[in-house]
Design a protein around this motif. Structure first.
Motif, PDB file in Angstrom:
ATOM      1  N   VAL A 138       0.761  -1.230   0.068  1.00 17.94           N
ATOM      2  CA  VAL A 138       0.191   0.005  -0.029  1.00 17.94           C
ATOM      3  C   VAL A 138       0.878   1.179   0.157  1.00 17.94           C
ATOM      4  N   GLY A 142       0.521   0.621  -4.026  1.00 13.81           N
ATOM      5  CA  GLY A 142      -0.671  -0.137  -4.081  1.00 13.81           C
ATOM      6  C   GLY A 142      -1.098  -0.722  -5.417  1.00 13.81           C
ATOM      7  N   SER A 143      -2.421  -0.907  -5.453  1.00 21.26           N
ATOM      8  CA  SER A 143      -2.734  -1.756  -6.654  1.00 21.26           C
ATOM      9  C   SER A 143      -2.499  -1.032  -8.054  1.00 21.26           C
ATOM     10  N   ILE A 164      -2.368  -4.617   3.580  1.00 19.75           N
ATOM     11  CA  ILE A 164      -3.466  -5.449   3.080  1.00 19.75           C
ATOM     12  C   ILE A 164      -4.215  -5.846   4.256  1.00 19.75           C
ATOM     13  N   SER A 165      -5.534  -5.773   3.873  1.00 21.58           N
ATOM     14  CA  SER A 165      -6.446  -6.040   4.992  1.00 21.58           C
ATOM     15  C   SER A 165      -7.750  -6.778   4.467  1.00 21.58           C
ATOM     16  N   GLN A 166      -8.637  -7.206   5.283  1.00 23.14           N
ATOM     17  CA  GLN A 166      -9.611  -7.978   4.654  1.00 23.14           C
ATOM     18  C   GLN A 166     -10.443  -6.981   3.888  1.00 23.14           C
ATOM     19  N   GLY A 167     -10.464  -5.680   4.323  1.00 27.07           N
ATOM     20  CA  GLY A 167     -11.244  -4.627   3.694  1.00 27.07           C
ATOM     21  C   GLY A 167     -10.614  -4.422   2.106  1.00 27.07           C
ATOM     22  N   ASN A 168      -9.701  -4.529   1.705  1.00 25.77           N
ATOM     23  CA  ASN A 168      -8.852  -4.258   0.628  1.00 25.77           C
ATOM     24  C   ASN A 168      -8.403  -5.358  -0.389  1.00 25.77           C
ATOM     25  N   ALA A 169      -8.164  -6.832   0.467  1.00 25.88           N
ATOM     26  CA  ALA A 169      -7.600  -7.797  -0.347  1.00 25.88           C
ATOM     27  C   ALA A 169      -8.294  -8.066  -1.924  1.00 25.88           C
ATOM     28  N   ARG A 170      -9.600  -7.871  -1.804  1.00 29.38           N
ATOM     29  CA  ARG A 170     -10.144  -8.438  -3.134  1.00 29.38           C
ATOM     30  C   ARG A 170      -9.790  -7.244  -4.328  1.00 29.38           C
ATOM     31  N   GLU A 171      -9.545  -6.025  -3.918  1.00 30.09           N
ATOM     32  CA  GLU A 171      -8.874  -5.096  -4.860  1.00 30.09           C
ATOM     33  C   GLU A 171      -7.856  -5.586  -5.386  1.00 30.09           C
ATOM     34  N   PHE A 172      -6.760  -6.361  -4.566  1.00 31.51           N
ATOM     35  CA  PHE A 172      -5.454  -6.872  -4.939  1.00 31.51           C
ATOM     36  C   PHE A 172      -5.686  -8.010  -5.860  1.00 31.51           C
TER      37      PHE A 172
END
Length: 213
Positions: A138, A142-143, A164-172
């Motif tokens: 991040v 980041g992505s 990286i967190s549960q909140g942004n993991a899908r974005e990556f």
């Protein structure tokens, strides 16, 4: 997966999240690993950020054969040797040097080297490493940075770690050059201190479900 020697890519493909584990109490190592495995997470990165890291790796390797335990924060050839002696099946580094790369290759210890710049990617690739840890993800772009690298480094696969967190993991995980992510949210300090292993199992199950992005 059994005890065969695995490549870095095979380790990354085993699940969408590799937990980044910092252990202060060796007594937590085995039940924590068992809780993660029960939730479907088998590839575990136990960092060398504490003096107990090596003994925790050794305990997990001995007592939880279903787990694929590796060492994180590996910074030198000496670290790599010590981790291999402790039973680590792979190594993860915060950065990359050719000396570390050579040491892991000689030990036949799969290495996931950390990179944060294009020059570091090129240095790692020159030594034969095409599966890399983007760290600190991040903070280093980041992505958006990973998307920018898809063109010049289309043959590289990444495990972003750091922020990286549960909140942004899908974005990556949605990016085509990302195989998995690394994160510490699967092993909350308070859960380990309280012996709340069922919470860690639940977090592991939620992490496995991130595969369906």
């Amino acid at each position: 997966m059994d005890q065969q020697r695995l490549t870095a890519l095979e380790l990354m493909q085993d699940g969408p999240v590799i937990p980044v584990i910092v252990l202060n109490d060796p007594a937590h190592a085995v039940p924590m690993a068992q809780a993660l495995v029960a939730g479907g997470v088998r590839v575990l990165e136990v960092t060398l950020r504490t003096p107990q890291g090596l003994s925790c790796i050794e305990a997990i390797a001995r007592a939880v054969p279903e787990a694929i335990v590796g060492a994180g924060t590996v910074r030198s050839a000496g670290d790599a040797q010590a981790c291999a002696n402790a039973g680590a099946r792979f190594a993860v580094s915060p950065g990359y040097t050719s000396a570390l790369g050579r040491a892991c290759q000689e030990l036949r210890l799969p290495l996931l080297p950390g990179v944060a710049t294009s020059g570091e990617i090129m240095a790692a690739q020159a030594d034969g490493f095409n599966e890399l840890k983007f760290f600190p993800a991040v903070q280093a772009g980041g992505s958006a940075m990973l998307k920018a690298w898809q063109g010049p480094f289309g043959d590289v696969r990444f495990c972003p770690t750091g922020g990286i967190s549960q909140g942004n993991a899908r974005e990556f995980l949605a990016l085509k050059n990302v195989v998995c992510v690394g994160g510490s949210w699967l092993v909350p300090v308070e859960a380990m201190e309280q012996g709340d292993w069922s919470r860690i199992t639940a977090l592991a199950r939620e992490a496995v479900a991130l595969r369906a992005v």
